[in-house]
Design a protein around this motif. Structure first.
Motif, PDB file in Angstrom:
ATOM      1  N   ALA A  55      -1.166  20.022 -40.075  1.00 59.36           N
ATOM      2  CA  ALA A  55      -0.840  18.606 -40.227  1.00 59.36           C
ATOM      3  C   ALA A  55      -1.318  18.055 -41.566  1.00 59.36           C
ATOM      4  N   VAL A  56      -2.526  18.439 -41.983  1.00 64.68           N
ATOM      5  CA  VAL A  56      -3.082  17.858 -43.210  1.00 64.68           C
ATOM      6  C   VAL A  56      -2.613  18.585 -44.468  1.00 64.68           C
ATOM      7  N   THR A  57      -1.949  19.729 -44.291  1.00 62.24           N
ATOM      8  CA  THR A  57      -1.461  20.464 -45.467  1.00 62.24           C
ATOM      9  C   THR A  57       0.055  20.322 -45.630  1.00 62.24           C
ATOM     10  N   VAL A  58       0.782  20.696 -44.580  1.00 65.40           N
ATOM     11  CA  VAL A  58       2.248  20.647 -44.674  1.00 65.40           C
ATOM     12  C   VAL A  58       2.861  19.873 -43.516  1.00 65.40           C
ATOM     13  N   ILE A 131       2.379  17.414 -34.255  1.00 63.13           N
ATOM     14  CA  ILE A 131       2.942  16.103 -34.563  1.00 63.13           C
ATOM     15  C   ILE A 131       1.882  15.018 -34.363  1.00 63.13           C
ATOM     16  N   TYR A 132       1.069  15.186 -33.312  1.00 66.22           N
ATOM     17  CA  TYR A 132      -0.035  14.245 -33.057  1.00 66.22           C
ATOM     18  C   TYR A 132      -0.982  14.209 -34.247  1.00 66.22           C
ATOM     19  N   LEU A 136      -1.832  11.308 -37.294  1.00 66.27           N
ATOM     20  CA  LEU A 136      -3.183  10.850 -37.644  1.00 66.27           C
ATOM     21  C   LEU A 136      -3.480  11.078 -39.124  1.00 66.27           C
ATOM     22  N   ALA A 137      -3.078  12.262 -39.609  1.00 69.18           N
ATOM     23  CA  ALA A 137      -3.374  12.603 -41.000  1.00 69.18           C
ATOM     24  C   ALA A 137      -2.626  11.710 -41.977  1.00 69.18           C
TER      25      ALA A 137
END
Length: 208
Positions: A55-58, A131-132, A136-137
């Motif tokens: 999530a925080v990368t791609v 996706i959650y 958030l990210a």
């Protein structure tokens, strides 16, 4: 520090609702002891951290890709989960063989590594978790211009928050172990664990 705290909160938020995976972790601890249950819990925490990393990368690219192939992913997950449910239910089918039921749990089934791998796979079978974390990210927790260190701290927080809660569940299961090691209780706990995985499979199929 702020990103770490946000990650811990996110990890707890996704872990605390006691769904099928949480009850399965308790069941593993009841059947095979705290170490095996904690290993199962760490499998879930690892999956949460893996999806948080995505999530925080791609995340922006992965989210649409998952949505595009959601039907195939859900059906594949349903099939895998049903196979796992059949394996977990084996002690229930052996109820007519007293020697099998009364025997100690199989050492391979009790292996912490096996518990870890099994629950890791089950948790990864729910790819919508990414996706959650992507939501958030992308929100105020990190923001689009967060540094690499902040993103790493967020993932570490997710791992920590999720792992702490899963280990608590394993401790709860281990605490009741002495009361639930009779042959009848073993059949029931195996049946409950299998039934919960079937529920996960049905939910995945319905969502397809």
């Amino acid at each position: 520090m702020h990103a770490l705290l946000e990650g811990i909160i996110a990890g707890l938020a996704v872990a605390i609702p006691l769904g099928a995976i949480g009850v399965l972790i308790i069941q593993r601890a009841v059947e095979h002891g705290f170490v095996s249950g904690a290993a199962a819990g760490l499998g879930t925490a690892t999956a949460d951290a893996a999806y948080a990393t995505l999530a925080v990368t791609v995340g922006a690219a992965v989210g649409p890709a998952i949505a595009e192939h959601a039907t195939a992913l859900h059906w594949a997950a349903a099939v895998v989960l049903m196979v796992v449910a059949v394996v977990l239910a084996r002690p229930v089918w052996s109820r007519g063989d007293a020697s099998v039921v009364a025997a100690p749990p199989d050492a391979r089934a009790a292996s912490p590594l096996r518990s870890y791998a099994m629950v890791l796979g089950l948790t990864l079978a729910n790819p919508t978790t990414v996706i959650y974390f992507a939501a958030l990210a992308a929100g105020p927790a990190l923001g689009a211009h967060a540094s690499g260190a902040s993103r790493a701290a967020f993932v570490a927080g997710v791992l920590l928050g999720s792992a702490v809660w899963q280990v608590v569940l394993a401790a709860v299961g281990a605490g009741f172990r002495s009361r639930l090691l009779t042959p009848t209780a073993r059949r029931w706990t195996a049946g409950v664990g299998a039934a919960l995985v079937v529920v996960l499979a049905l939910r995945s199929a319905i969502a397809a």
